[in-house]
Design an enzyme around this catalytic site. Structure first.
Site, mmCIF file in Angstrom:
data_model
loop_
_atom_site.group_PDB
_atom_site.id
_atom_site.type_symbol
_atom_site.label_atom_id
_atom_site.label_comp_id
_atom_site.label_asym_id
_atom_site.label_seq_id
_atom_site.Cartn_x
_atom_site.Cartn_y
_atom_site.Cartn_z
ATOM 1 N N GLU A 118 44.048 39.840 34.536
ATOM 2 C CA GLU A 118 44.809 39.488 33.334
ATOM 3 C C GLU A 118 44.257 40.194 32.098
ATOM 4 O OE1 GLU A 118 47.524 38.128 33.810
ATOM 5 O OE2 GLU A 118 47.240 37.242 35.796
ATOM 6 N N HIS A 125 46.082 43.390 31.667
ATOM 7 C CA HIS A 125 47.339 43.168 30.947
ATOM 8 C C HIS A 125 47.072 43.040 29.442
ATOM 9 C CE1 HIS A 125 50.154 42.762 34.235
ATOM 10 N NE2 HIS A 125 49.492 41.774 34.805
#
Length: 495
Positions: free
Chosen positions: A264, A267
């Site tokens: 994550e 991202h």
């Protein structure tokens, strides 16, 4: 030009409402009391409707029409901004308000109920809500297909991966199928001859979070514009100036949450690295979901599971859990832990070798759901058959670890799943080029990985949506998508 200035001002205002919706969605997944679900669903549906109305106001039609006739007066940057605004407007304006609101309500209802239904393995209850979501998705797909003159599934795919088609995905996935099953078996056979000691728990959640945040800092995450929390399904949300990432902890296996955090963070770095001078404009957003996934997989797979980076993780993990003398934390063993290949039920926990199989089965199902070749009631049997075919596992009756495990279909996100494997292909291609231009392992060993992210910033992040995905890849690597780089990478690392 006056119309362009008006359009950009309007889209920047819209971005503020999208900001609010993103934070409400994060709160819904992390902190919201269960009793608040209906009120929140109503509020978010109203916000979605209002945003949709602002995105489809007749003024925009007039401004776009006027600029359509004057595009030759725009420079390249203005033309790209105009193109992306028009693309977003066309995606929104084709849908009637009633369908937008119905989709939001059905999605919120399905997603909230899914959280408990999955725990209870309640397929019948989930299927009832999902049927409504699928019916609305089919309605949307046909409306969009009529506008774009393409297949219904391609129309939905275009929302997540512009210019990609099912035919192209079939070609790419077909290439994967020629070598992936044999490679999975060969890697499993090879690793069965190795001795790997798994770290023994428990690993306290607080210590896991501290370790995760150290890795986020090492990867350059900006904590002044983001945070880490817990949710049922890990995700990265929010906006570039307020990025929210989540994970879930298992006190018996700290690597699951840790690698999820690193994923994550990839991202998040993309979001935080987007060009600030284009903030609030469609042209300043991430190019596609596949490109977005390439950045998370670049961090999690290309970097974090390399021998060089595994050494860094191991050093920090020893300190975090006070395991300096634990043989499971010997660097060689720890790297084997991070690169274990084992066919399993859960997509988000899958290794990078078996992961494409999870995506291919979902892609086949959702493509046929949208086309009408199959219905919701057929999903469990189709899922079980594909799992046996690809991974040798049966999910008969095991819905929570089978067709109920993902959040994507609950809100009608059909066309999203293939972008995960496209992202893996993009990431392998980017790393192959990067290794030709710099000593990646040496940079990692130094403990300062900023040169790696400087390269990504220059070639991916700062370009945002100013060009097509094909051009983005070609400018960065010298060629458009070439799946052979992924094959070479997988077989080189694991065989």
């Amino acid at each position: 030009m006056e119309q362009l200035d008006k359009l950009e001002a309007h889209f920047k205002r819209l971005s503020h409402f999208q900001h609010l919706a993103a934070i409400c969605g994060w709160d819904q997944a992390t902190m919201m009391p269960s009793g608040s679900s209906q009120a929140r669903a109503d509020a978010m549906a109203e916000l979605a409707l209002y945003t949709h109305q602002q995105l489809t106001t007749h003024e925009l039609h007039d401004w776009f029409s006027a600029l359509d006739e004057q595009q030759d007066r725009l420079n390249d940057a203005q033309r790209a901004s105009f193109r992306e605004m028009k693309r977003q407007w066309q995606h929104a304006s084709v849908l009637p308000d009633t369908l937008v609101k119905a989709k939001s309500l059905a999605g919120a209802k399905c997603e909230h109920a899914w959280r408990q239904q999955r725990q209870n393995n309640d397929w019948d209850g989930f299927a009832k809500n999902l049927k409504e979501v699928v019916a609305l998705a089919r309605e949307e797909a046909h409306i969009r297909a009529d506008q774009k003159n393409c297949s219904p599934y391609d129309a939905l795919l275009d929302l997540y991966e512009p210019d990609m088609t099912a035919d192209r995905i079939d070609e790419v996935f077909g290439e994967l199928k020629t070598w992936l099953p044999d490679t999975i078996q060969a890697v499993v056979d090879k690793q069965s001859q190795q001795t790997t000691r798994l770290p023994d728990g428990p690993f306290a959640e607080a210590q896991q979070k501290a370790l995760g945040e150290k890795m986020m800092a090492l990867l350059g995450f900006d904590f002044e514009h983001g945070r880490l929390d817990v949710s049922t399904h890990p995700f990265c949300g929010g906006v570039p100036t307020d990025v929210r990432i989540t994970t879930r902890y298992d006190e018996q296996d700290f690597t699951s949450a840790l690698m999820g955090v690193i994923h994550e963070t990839g991202h998040a770095r993309y979001e935080q690295g987007l060009p600030k001078h284009l903030a609030g404009l469609p042209v300043g957003k991430a190019r596609s979901m596949g490109v977005h996934e390439s950045q998370s997989l670049f961090c999690e797979m290309q970097l974090a599971r390399s021998e060089a980076f595994a050494t860094l993780i191991c050093q920090h993990a020893k300190q975090a859990f006070n395991r300096q003398d634990d043989p499971a934390f010997h660097v060689d063993n720890f790297h084997r832990v991070l690169t274990r290949v084992s066919p399993g039920y859960i997509r988000v926990d899958a290794d990078e070798v078996t992961y494409p199989a999870h995506i291919m089965l979902r892609y086949d199902i959702e493509r046929d759901l949208i086309s009408g070749k199959m219905d919701v009631d057929h999903i469990p049997d189709r899922w079980d058959h594909a799992m046996q075919q690809y991974l040798g596992l049966s999910t008969a009756g095991n819905y929570k670890n089978g067709c109920m495990q993902d959040i994507h279909w609950t809100d009608g996100s059909f066309g999203y799943f293939p972008t995960y494997t496209l992202g893996a292909l993009y990431a392998a291609q980017l790393m192959q080029t990067m290794r030709q231009q710099m000593d990646v392992d040496g940079i990692i060993a130094s403990g300062n990985v900023s040169p790696i992210f400087d390269w990504l910033s220059q070639h991916i992040w700062q370009r945002a949506s100013t060009t097509s995905t094909d051009n983005l890849l070609k400018d960065a690597t010298g060629e458009t998508l070439n799946p052979t780089h992924f094959r070479d990478y997988i077989q080189g690392r694991y065989l």
